[in-house]
Design a protein around this motif. Structure first.
Motif, PDB file in Angstrom:
ATOM      1  N   ALA A 496     -36.536  -8.538 -28.560  1.00  0.00           N
ATOM      2  CA  ALA A 496     -35.306  -8.144 -27.862  1.00  0.00           C
ATOM      3  C   ALA A 496     -34.112  -8.939 -28.386  1.00  0.00           C
ATOM      4  CB  ALA A 496     -35.460  -8.365 -26.363  1.00  0.00           C
ATOM      5  N   THR A 497     -32.919  -8.367 -28.224  1.00  0.00           N
ATOM      6  CA  THR A 497     -31.682  -9.044 -28.607  1.00  0.00           C
ATOM      7  C   THR A 497     -31.134  -9.807 -27.401  1.00  0.00           C
ATOM      8  OG1 THR A 497     -31.151  -7.337 -30.230  1.00  0.00           O
ATOM      9  CG2 THR A 497     -29.337  -8.698 -29.454  1.00  0.00           C
ATOM     10  N   LEU A 498     -30.793 -11.066 -27.609  1.00  0.00           N
ATOM     11  CA  LEU A 498     -30.302 -11.915 -26.527  1.00  0.00           C
ATOM     12  C   LEU A 498     -28.848 -12.297 -26.773  1.00  0.00           C
ATOM     13  CD1 LEU A 498     -33.310 -14.409 -26.148  1.00  0.00           C
ATOM     14  CD2 LEU A 498     -32.944 -12.265 -24.937  1.00  0.00           C
ATOM     15  N   SER A 499     -28.066 -12.380 -25.706  1.00  0.00           N
ATOM     16  CA  SER A 499     -26.678 -12.822 -25.849  1.00  0.00           C
ATOM     17  C   SER A 499     -26.616 -14.339 -26.032  1.00  0.00           C
ATOM     18  CB  SER A 499     -25.858 -12.404 -24.630  1.00  0.00           C
ATOM     19  OG  SER A 499     -26.403 -12.965 -23.448  1.00  0.00           O
ATOM     20  N   LYS A 500     -27.603 -15.047 -25.459  1.00  0.00           N
ATOM     21  CA  LYS A 500     -27.607 -16.499 -25.546  1.00  0.00           C
ATOM     22  C   LYS A 500     -28.967 -17.012 -26.016  1.00  0.00           C
ATOM     23  CE  LYS A 500     -24.025 -17.287 -22.084  1.00  0.00           C
ATOM     24  NZ  LYS A 500     -23.633 -18.022 -20.863  1.00  0.00           N
ATOM     25  N   THR A 501     -28.955 -18.114 -26.740  1.00  0.00           N
ATOM     26  CA  THR A 501     -30.165 -18.744 -27.251  1.00  0.00           C
ATOM     27  C   THR A 501     -31.003 -19.296 -26.094  1.00  0.00           C
ATOM     28  OG1 THR A 501     -29.096 -19.324 -29.318  1.00  0.00           O
ATOM     29  CG2 THR A 501     -31.022 -20.634 -28.701  1.00  0.00           C
ATOM     30  N   THR A 502     -32.334 -19.129 -26.178  1.00  0.00           N
ATOM     31  CA  THR A 502     -33.222 -19.618 -25.127  1.00  0.00           C
ATOM     32  C   THR A 502     -34.342 -20.462 -25.722  1.00  0.00           C
ATOM     33  OG1 THR A 502     -34.657 -17.660 -25.229  1.00  0.00           O
ATOM     34  CG2 THR A 502     -32.799 -17.581 -23.693  1.00  0.00           C
ATOM     35  N   LEU A 516     -35.776 -31.143 -28.194  1.00  0.00           N
ATOM     36  CA  LEU A 516     -35.217 -30.103 -29.048  1.00  0.00           C
ATOM     37  C   LEU A 516     -33.841 -29.665 -28.537  1.00  0.00           C
ATOM     38  CD1 LEU A 516     -35.676 -28.366 -31.531  1.00  0.00           C
ATOM     39  CD2 LEU A 516     -36.784 -26.651 -30.086  1.00  0.00           C
ATOM     40  N   ALA A 517     -33.668 -29.638 -27.214  1.00  0.00           N
ATOM     41  CA  ALA A 517     -32.364 -29.292 -26.634  1.00  0.00           C
ATOM     42  C   ALA A 517     -31.314 -30.313 -27.060  1.00  0.00           C
ATOM     43  CB  ALA A 517     -32.455 -29.216 -25.116  1.00  0.00           C
ATOM     44  N   ASP A 518     -31.699 -31.586 -27.098  1.00  0.00           N
ATOM     45  CA  ASP A 518     -30.769 -32.623 -27.540  1.00  0.00           C
ATOM     46  C   ASP A 518     -30.375 -32.406 -29.000  1.00  0.00           C
ATOM     47  OD1 ASP A 518     -30.950 -33.799 -25.086  1.00  0.00           O
ATOM     48  OD2 ASP A 518     -32.343 -35.382 -25.696  1.00  0.00           O
ATOM     49  N   LEU A 519     -31.366 -32.097 -29.835  1.00  0.00           N
ATOM     50  CA  LEU A 519     -31.101 -31.933 -31.264  1.00  0.00           C
ATOM     51  C   LEU A 519     -30.175 -30.748 -31.539  1.00  0.00           C
ATOM     52  CD1 LEU A 519     -34.699 -32.544 -32.714  1.00  0.00           C
ATOM     53  CD2 LEU A 519     -32.773 -34.146 -32.707  1.00  0.00           C
ATOM     54  N   MET A 520     -30.373 -29.663 -30.774  1.00  0.00           N
ATOM     55  CA  MET A 520     -29.634 -28.429 -31.044  1.00  0.00           C
ATOM     56  C   MET A 520     -28.374 -28.283 -30.200  1.00  0.00           C
ATOM     57  SD  MET A 520     -32.431 -25.518 -31.833  1.00  0.00           S
ATOM     58  CE  MET A 520     -31.072 -24.521 -32.397  1.00  0.00           C
ATOM     59  N   GLY A 521     -28.199 -29.210 -29.245  1.00  0.00           N
ATOM     60  CA  GLY A 521     -27.031 -29.091 -28.370  1.00  0.00           C
ATOM     61  C   GLY A 521     -27.159 -27.925 -27.411  1.00  0.00           C
ATOM     62  N   LEU A 522     -28.372 -27.727 -26.868  1.00  0.00           N
ATOM     63  CA  LEU A 522     -28.606 -26.643 -25.908  1.00  0.00           C
ATOM     64  C   LEU A 522     -28.287 -27.122 -24.498  1.00  0.00           C
ATOM     65  CD1 LEU A 522     -32.028 -25.183 -27.165  1.00  0.00           C
ATOM     66  CD2 LEU A 522     -29.744 -24.245 -27.520  1.00  0.00           C
ATOM     67  N   ASP A 549     -25.065 -16.142 -29.549  1.00  0.00           N
ATOM     68  CA  ASP A 549     -24.167 -17.294 -29.460  1.00  0.00           C
ATOM     69  C   ASP A 549     -24.447 -18.345 -30.530  1.00  0.00           C
ATOM     70  OD1 ASP A 549     -26.634 -18.027 -28.429  1.00  0.00           O
ATOM     71  OD2 ASP A 549     -25.783 -19.354 -26.903  1.00  0.00           O
ATOM     72  N   PHE A 550     -25.478 -18.140 -31.337  1.00  0.00           N
ATOM     73  CA  PHE A 550     -25.848 -19.119 -32.370  1.00  0.00           C
ATOM     74  C   PHE A 550     -24.704 -19.271 -33.373  1.00  0.00           C
ATOM     75  CE2 PHE A 550     -27.845 -20.152 -36.489  1.00  0.00           C
ATOM     76  CZ  PHE A 550     -28.460 -21.349 -36.144  1.00  0.00           C
ATOM     77  N   LYS A 551     -24.292 -20.512 -33.629  1.00  0.00           N
ATOM     78  CA  LYS A 551     -23.132 -20.775 -34.485  1.00  0.00           C
ATOM     79  C   LYS A 551     -23.488 -21.414 -35.815  1.00  0.00           C
ATOM     80  CE  LYS A 551     -20.414 -21.566 -30.286  1.00  0.00           C
ATOM     81  NZ  LYS A 551     -19.674 -22.568 -29.470  1.00  0.00           N
ATOM     82  N   GLY A 552     -24.766 -21.643 -36.025  1.00  0.00           N
ATOM     83  CA  GLY A 552     -25.177 -22.284 -37.268  1.00  0.00           C
ATOM     84  C   GLY A 552     -26.066 -23.473 -37.004  1.00  0.00           C
ATOM     85  N   ALA A 553     -26.974 -23.772 -37.928  1.00  0.00           N
ATOM     86  CA  ALA A 553     -27.893 -24.897 -37.767  1.00  0.00           C
ATOM     87  C   ALA A 553     -27.117 -26.195 -37.623  1.00  0.00           C
ATOM     88  CB  ALA A 553     -28.830 -24.970 -38.969  1.00  0.00           C
ATOM     89  N   VAL A 555     -25.030 -26.912 -35.227  1.00  0.00           N
ATOM     90  CA  VAL A 555     -23.809 -26.734 -34.430  1.00  0.00           C
ATOM     91  C   VAL A 555     -24.197 -26.631 -32.960  1.00  0.00           C
ATOM     92  CG1 VAL A 555     -21.767 -25.327 -34.026  1.00  0.00           C
ATOM     93  CG2 VAL A 555     -22.707 -25.523 -36.334  1.00  0.00           C
ATOM     94  N   SER A 556     -23.621 -27.490 -32.134  1.00  0.00           N
ATOM     95  CA  SER A 556     -23.990 -27.564 -30.722  1.00  0.00           C
ATOM     96  C   SER A 556     -23.745 -26.240 -30.000  1.00  0.00           C
ATOM     97  CB  SER A 556     -23.192 -28.666 -30.024  1.00  0.00           C
ATOM     98  OG  SER A 556     -23.466 -28.679 -28.630  1.00  0.00           O
ATOM     99  N   LEU A 557     -24.688 -25.886 -29.116  1.00  0.00           N
ATOM    100  CA  LEU A 557     -24.562 -24.669 -28.312  1.00  0.00           C
ATOM    101  C   LEU A 557     -24.337 -24.992 -26.838  1.00  0.00           C
ATOM    102  CD1 LEU A 557     -27.395 -22.455 -29.869  1.00  0.00           C
ATOM    103  CD2 LEU A 557     -24.936 -22.193 -30.117  1.00  0.00           C
ATOM    104  N   THR A 558     -23.987 -26.223 -26.549  1.00  0.00           N
ATOM    105  CA  THR A 558     -23.757 -26.607 -25.161  1.00  0.00           C
ATOM    106  C   THR A 558     -22.577 -25.826 -24.591  1.00  0.00           C
ATOM    107  OG1 THR A 558     -24.575 -28.836 -25.572  1.00  0.00           O
ATOM    108  CG2 THR A 558     -23.251 -28.515 -23.596  1.00  0.00           C
ATOM    109  N   THR A 559     -22.797 -25.173 -23.462  1.00  0.00           N
ATOM    110  CA  THR A 559     -21.740 -24.392 -22.814  1.00  0.00           C
ATOM    111  C   THR A 559     -21.100 -25.220 -21.709  1.00  0.00           C
ATOM    112  OG1 THR A 559     -23.365 -23.433 -21.298  1.00  0.00           O
ATOM    113  CG2 THR A 559     -22.855 -22.200 -23.291  1.00  0.00           C
ATOM    114  N   PRO A 560     -19.828 -24.983 -21.419  1.00  0.00           N
ATOM    115  CA  PRO A 560     -19.174 -25.775 -20.375  1.00  0.00           C
ATOM    116  C   PRO A 560     -19.758 -25.487 -19.003  1.00  0.00           C
ATOM    117  CG  PRO A 560     -17.784 -23.930 -21.034  1.00  0.00           C
ATOM    118  CD  PRO A 560     -18.933 -23.970 -21.998  1.00  0.00           C
TER     119      PRO A 560
END
Length: 578
Positions: A496-502, A516-522, A549-553, A555-560
């Motif tokens: 399936a296609t997701l709007s946000k990384t999980t 892994l969340a720390d490393l990827m900025g999830l 929402d993936f912006k590149g290896a 690159v943090s994906l932390t949302t406000p």
């Protein structure tokens, strides 16, 4: 009397022909056996259901037995001391007992109510079709969504044009204007309907208008080239641009996708305010504006029609006499209009509601995705769920254009605006959320609290669920070569296609997921406690699915989780323009 009424009509009370069906809760017409029968059989009295109502009758009409008392159908009542009703059977030769006057009135009322309900339903349908004919639509193609969902957050671009249509509008707007985007508000309604944000976009904001495919009247498509370093208001009307071009420009400037648009001209302000019998506004000092001809005493006043239009068009009497100050006045006006539309004075007045429905549908042009009146009703009902105290009005943070000596235009304030755009994109409220929402957010945030495993202990399978092609392999290379996550593999595209990384994991893998969340900025919301899967060696692995929402290896994906502080107002409060 007509043929249908001959025969036993003298012994039949017309009210007896309307009977309440206990299974449907509706009145049904029960004709006598001698009367012509409908092709659709009626449910037998006392039957547990009306399941056969959709098939054609194959049997001759029979006399029906009285209903058998049961849990759903009450038995006949008789007055204390009255003789019992004789058993059912042929009544030939018996005198029909007289009904009391009260019972006849009740039955007649039931029969009349059924007729009224049918009439209202038919009239409602016809009126709905009439309203549908009022609404103008524009096909914006891929610039917006094809339909409306009640279960998602949505973004609607509200456009007010300076097109001078209609009598009495000669004094407003640019003479001969094709209808530029004069007033622009991006309305974001949260997924949970607890809050909404109305973001005003200045018409004099300098932007790059992107290339825009537009549908022509003959059904063909024309590509209108984009222009750079121009006013935002030229995204509509200029060179034949349609509202889809304005929607694309908003996305290019803010990064926020626009789902739908609603567009109105000067006449909309006049007709809508008149439909609700005026809107209350407030000014800090008396106004006598020679440009707009607005005259108001200091304090609160009620404006409608021509005066309401003058109020939202006036800028020389407020603040620095610029467009930014006029935007604040328009936000105040819209908040007041929302309160008036939602007031009991409007909602309980049928005449006002009809007048409002007529005015709104005639005033609006919308995209085909919400072009039906039933869909517009759904949009309105979803917006009605949002408390007015949680509807925030704010404006894109801007700076004076440094390229100009005489300040006439503005540019996006790149140090403040991105945080505002990100908050809207990530459905973050600019007002305090309910206690329940705070508790839920705290529970989500707790997923990041706890121990972390070593990077070398993380076992993860990576899928691409909507990110650009090659993202999974890019992430794999980065994790292995830069971060030391050697027990990782990429497995192609997700189902399936997701709007946000999980990131999905089982309870005993929580320490790996947190690392892994720390490393990827999830953010905590990206973590999905549940189950893991077995990797190619048959060992349990957490599952990383890269979304849109993936912006590149790296690159943090932390949302406000909290919106930035902005200059704002809310729809529940009256602010006097000054």
């Amino acid at each position: 009397m007509d043929a249908q009424g001959r025969g036993r009509a003298d012994n039949i009370d017309p009210a007896d022909q309307w009977v309440l069906n206990p299974n449907t809760g509706e009145y049904e017409l029960r004709l006598t056996p001698s009367a012509p029968q409908s092709g659709v059989p009626r449910p037998r009295r006392g039957s547990p259901s009306n399941a056969g109502a959709g098939t054609r009758a194959r049997r001759a009409p029979e006399r029906e037995s009285p209903p058998t008392p049961g849990p759903d159908v009450p038995g006949p009542r008789r007055r204390r001391g009255a003789p019992a009703e004789p058993p059912p059977g042929r009544r030939k030769g018996r005198t029909k007992p007289k009904k009391s006057k009260a019972k006849k009135i009740l039955l007649w009322t039931g029969g009349s109510m059924a007729f009224v309900l049918v009439a209202v339903s038919a009239a409602g349908y016809l009126y709905l079709k009439h309203l549908e004919g009022n609404v103008s639509t524009t096909d914006v193609g891929s610039a917006g969504k094809k339909g409306f969902s009640k279960d998602e957050a949505f973004n609607i671009l509200i456009i007010g044009t300076d097109k001078r249509t209609g009598a009495g509008n000669e004094g407003y707007g640019d003479k001969g204007s094709v209808g530029h985007a004069d007033t622009n508000i991006l309305l974001h309604v949260s997924k949970d309907r607890t809050n909404a944000t109305a973001l005003s976009i200045p018409r004099d904001l300098i932007v790059d208008v992107p290339d825009c495919p537009t549908k022509q009247s003959d059904g063909t498509e024309k590509d209108i080239p984009g222009t750079q370093n121009v006013r935002f208001n030229t995204s509509l009307g200029q060179d034949g641009r349609d509202p889809g071009c304005t929607m694309r420009t908003v996305k290019a400037v803010t990064g926020i996708p626009v789902d739908h648009f609603m567009m109105a001209d000067f006449n909309a302000v006049k007709t809508l305010t008149s439909a609700v019998d005026g809107v209350e506004v407030c000014v800090a000092h008396a106004v006598n504006d020679k440009e707009s001809h607005l005259k108001l005493p200091a304090g609160k006043s009620k404006v409608e029609g021509e005066q309401a239009l003058a109020f939202v068009r006036t800028r020389h009497s407020f603040g620095n006499q610029g467009d930014l100050d006029r935007i604040k006045v328009q936000q105040q006006f819209l908040g007041s209009l929302m309160r008036k539309m939602a007031s009991s004075d409007t909602l309980t007045n049928p005449a006002k509601l009809i007048s409002l429905a007529e005015a709104a549908t005639k005033a609006l042009t919308v995209d085909t995705g919400i072009g039906k009146v039933s869909t517009l009703k759904d949009v309105a009902l979803e917006l009605k769920k949002v408390p007015t105290k949680n509807i925030t009005f704010t404006t894109v943070p801007v700076l004076d254009n440094p390229a100009e000596k005489v300040k006439a235009t503005v540019i996006v304030n790149q140090s403040q605006a991105p945080a505002v755009f990100d908050a809207i994109k990530n459905d973050v409220s600019f007002t305090a959320v309910k206690q329940k929402e705070k508790k839920e957010k705290a529970e989500v945030a707790a997923r990041l609290k706890g121990t972390r495993s070593a990077a070398g202990d993380i076992r993860v399978d990576i899928y691409n669920g909507g990110a650009p092609a090659g993202s999974a392999q890019e992430t794999l290379n980065w994790l292995q070569n830069t971060e030391g996550v050697l027990k990782s593999s990429q497995l192609g595209n997700a189902d399936a296609t997701l709007s946000k990384t999980t990131l999905e994991y089982s309870p005993d893998q929580a320490d790996q997921a947190r690392k892994l969340a720390d490393l990827m900025g999830l953010s905590a919301s990206a973590l999905k406690p549940g189950t893991s899967e077995k990797n190619s060696q048959g060992l349990p692995a957490i599952v990383l699915t890269l979304g849109k929402d993936f912006k590149g290896a790296g690159v943090s994906l932390t949302t406000p989780t909290k919106a930035p502080e902005v200059d704002k107002s809310t729809a529940d409060k009256t602010v006097c323009a000054s």
